[in-house]
Scaffold this motif. Structure first.
Motif, PDB file in Angstrom:
ATOM      1  N   SER A  17      43.319  60.426  47.837  1.00 33.89           N
ATOM      2  CA  SER A  17      43.134  58.932  47.445  1.00 33.89           C
ATOM      3  C   SER A  17      43.471  58.718  45.928  1.00 33.89           C
ATOM      4  O   SER A  17      43.408  59.836  45.103  1.00 33.89           O
ATOM      5  CB  SER A  17      41.608  58.678  47.413  1.00 33.89           C
ATOM      6  OG  SER A  17      41.074  58.734  48.868  1.00 33.89           O
ATOM      7  N   LEU A  18      43.818  57.415  45.740  1.00 33.54           N
ATOM      8  CA  LEU A  18      44.113  57.217  44.361  1.00 33.54           C
ATOM      9  C   LEU A  18      43.571  55.750  44.241  1.00 33.54           C
ATOM     10  O   LEU A  18      43.341  54.800  45.348  1.00 33.54           O
ATOM     11  CB  LEU A  18      45.513  56.981  44.134  1.00 33.54           C
ATOM     12  CG  LEU A  18      46.349  58.360  43.502  1.00 33.54           C
ATOM     13  CD1 LEU A  18      47.715  57.939  43.446  1.00 33.54           C
ATOM     14  CD2 LEU A  18      45.891  58.971  42.248  1.00 33.54           C
ATOM     15  N   THR A  19      43.234  55.514  42.910  1.00 36.26           N
ATOM     16  CA  THR A  19      42.654  53.946  42.706  1.00 36.26           C
ATOM     17  C   THR A  19      43.708  53.723  41.568  1.00 36.26           C
ATOM     18  O   THR A  19      43.647  54.052  40.327  1.00 36.26           O
ATOM     19  CB  THR A  19      41.509  53.835  42.199  1.00 36.26           C
ATOM     20  OG1 THR A  19      40.587  54.144  43.308  1.00 36.26           O
ATOM     21  CG2 THR A  19      40.944  52.368  42.033  1.00 36.26           C
ATOM     22  N   LEU A  20      44.344  52.359  41.827  1.00 37.38           N
ATOM     23  CA  LEU A  20      45.229  51.633  40.690  1.00 37.38           C
ATOM     24  C   LEU A  20      44.492  50.655  40.092  1.00 37.38           C
ATOM     25  O   LEU A  20      43.807  49.948  40.847  1.00 37.38           O
ATOM     26  CB  LEU A  20      46.321  50.983  41.312  1.00 37.38           C
ATOM     27  CG  LEU A  20      47.096  52.257  42.127  1.00 37.38           C
ATOM     28  CD1 LEU A  20      48.734  51.202  42.716  1.00 37.38           C
ATOM     29  CD2 LEU A  20      47.728  53.304  41.352  1.00 37.38           C
ATOM     30  N   THR A  21      44.464  50.397  38.857  1.00 33.02           N
ATOM     31  CA  THR A  21      43.826  49.121  38.135  1.00 33.02           C
ATOM     32  C   THR A  21      44.946  48.348  37.318  1.00 33.02           C
ATOM     33  O   THR A  21      45.696  48.850  36.888  1.00 33.02           O
ATOM     34  CB  THR A  21      42.803  49.970  37.260  1.00 33.02           C
ATOM     35  OG1 THR A  21      41.673  50.741  38.004  1.00 33.02           O
ATOM     36  CG2 THR A  21      42.245  48.705  36.638  1.00 33.02           C
ATOM     37  N   CYS A  22      44.796  47.298  37.597  1.00 30.70           N
ATOM     38  CA  CYS A  22      45.409  46.091  36.888  1.00 30.70           C
ATOM     39  C   CYS A  22      44.635  45.524  35.829  1.00 30.70           C
ATOM     40  O   CYS A  22      43.875  44.590  36.368  1.00 30.70           O
ATOM     41  CB  CYS A  22      46.285  45.186  37.604  1.00 30.70           C
ATOM     42  SG  CYS A  22      47.118  44.132  36.859  1.00 30.70           S
ATOM     43  N   THR A  23      44.829  45.548  34.600  1.00 37.48           N
ATOM     44  CA  THR A  23      44.066  45.133  33.552  1.00 37.48           C
ATOM     45  C   THR A  23      44.776  43.870  32.965  1.00 37.48           C
ATOM     46  O   THR A  23      45.959  43.928  32.521  1.00 37.48           O
ATOM     47  CB  THR A  23      43.672  45.889  32.490  1.00 37.48           C
ATOM     48  OG1 THR A  23      43.057  47.206  32.910  1.00 37.48           O
ATOM     49  CG2 THR A  23      42.746  45.286  31.366  1.00 37.48           C
ATOM     50  N   THR A  24      44.413  42.525  33.043  1.00 40.64           N
ATOM     51  CA  THR A  24      44.918  41.439  32.441  1.00 40.64           C
ATOM     52  C   THR A  24      44.443  41.250  30.970  1.00 40.64           C
ATOM     53  O   THR A  24      43.299  41.411  30.626  1.00 40.64           O
ATOM     54  CB  THR A  24      44.669  40.300  33.299  1.00 40.64           C
ATOM     55  OG1 THR A  24      43.120  39.866  33.050  1.00 40.64           O
ATOM     56  CG2 THR A  24      44.753  40.507  34.577  1.00 40.64           C
ATOM     57  N   SER A  25      45.179  40.573  30.247  1.00 39.55           N
ATOM     58  CA  SER A  25      45.036  40.135  28.865  1.00 39.55           C
ATOM     59  C   SER A  25      45.730  39.017  28.231  1.00 39.55           C
ATOM     60  O   SER A  25      46.685  38.645  29.085  1.00 39.55           O
ATOM     61  CB  SER A  25      45.133  41.396  27.895  1.00 39.55           C
ATOM     62  OG  SER A  25      46.334  41.927  27.705  1.00 39.55           O
ATOM     63  N   GLY A  26      45.549  38.478  27.261  1.00 41.78           N
ATOM     64  CA  GLY A  26      46.435  37.797  26.561  1.00 41.78           C
ATOM     65  C   GLY A  26      45.940  36.103  26.744  1.00 41.78           C
ATOM     66  O   GLY A  26      46.521  35.187  26.195  1.00 41.78           O
ATOM     67  N   GLY A  27      44.434  35.957  27.040  1.00 46.10           N
ATOM     68  CA  GLY A  27      43.808  34.762  27.145  1.00 46.10           C
ATOM     69  C   GLY A  27      42.971  34.735  28.433  1.00 46.10           C
ATOM     70  O   GLY A  27      42.809  35.889  29.215  1.00 46.10           O
TER      71      GLY A  27
END
Length: 121
Positions: A17-27
Motif C-alpha cells: 500500500s501507499l498513500t499519496l497526499t496533495c497539499t494545497t496552498s496559496g490562499g
C-alpha cells in the motif's frame, strides 16, 4: 494562485500500500472537485479518483475497491490511499483541483508536479 504539492510516492511490491497526499496552498479557495490522475509513458493522463465539494467520490474501474480518495480540510490537503497495488498501477500520479470561485480571468484548473509510483516485484 493555487499551488499543489504531491507527496508519498515511491517503490513498493505488488500487494503493498501507499498513500499519496496533495497539499494545497496559496490562499483560501473553494474547490468543486479534487482529483488524482495517473500518466504512464506514451499515454494521456487518466482520471483515477475524484471527490467533489459535497464529498461524493468517483473512481476509475481499475481501482474500485482498492483506492480511496479523501479530504482533510484541517490540513488543506486531500489524499489517495492505495491498497493491493499492482504493477499496472505504476505511473506518475498528479493531483488536480477545479476551483468553483475563480473569476472569469482566472484559470480554475491547477495541477501538482506529479509523484512517481512504481510497483514491481
Amino acid at each position: 494562485q493555487v499551488r499543489l504539492v504531491e507527496s508519498g510516492g515511491g517503490s513498493v511490491h505488488p500487494g503493498e500500500s501507499l498513500t499519496l497526499t496533495c497539499t494545497t496552498s496559496g490562499g483560501i479557495y473553494r474547490f468543486s472537485a479534487m482529483d488524482w490522475y495517473r500518466q504512464t509513458p506514451g499515454n494521456q493522463r487518466e482520471l483515477v479518483a475524484r471527490i467533489n465539494d459535497g464529498g461524493a467520490t468517483n473512481y476509475a474501474d481499475f481501482v474500485l475497491g482498492r483506492f480511496t480518495i479523501a479530504t482533510d480540510k484541517s490540513k488543506n490537503s486531500f489524499s489517495l490511499q492505495m491498497t493491493n497495488l499492482k504493477p499496472e498501477d505504476s505511473g506518475a500520479y498528479y493531483c488536480h483541483t477545479l476551483r468553483s470561485d475563480a473569476y472569469y480571468w482566472e484559470n480554475p484548473d491547477s495541477w501538482g508536479q506529479g509523484t512517481q509510483v512504481t510497483v514491481s516485484s
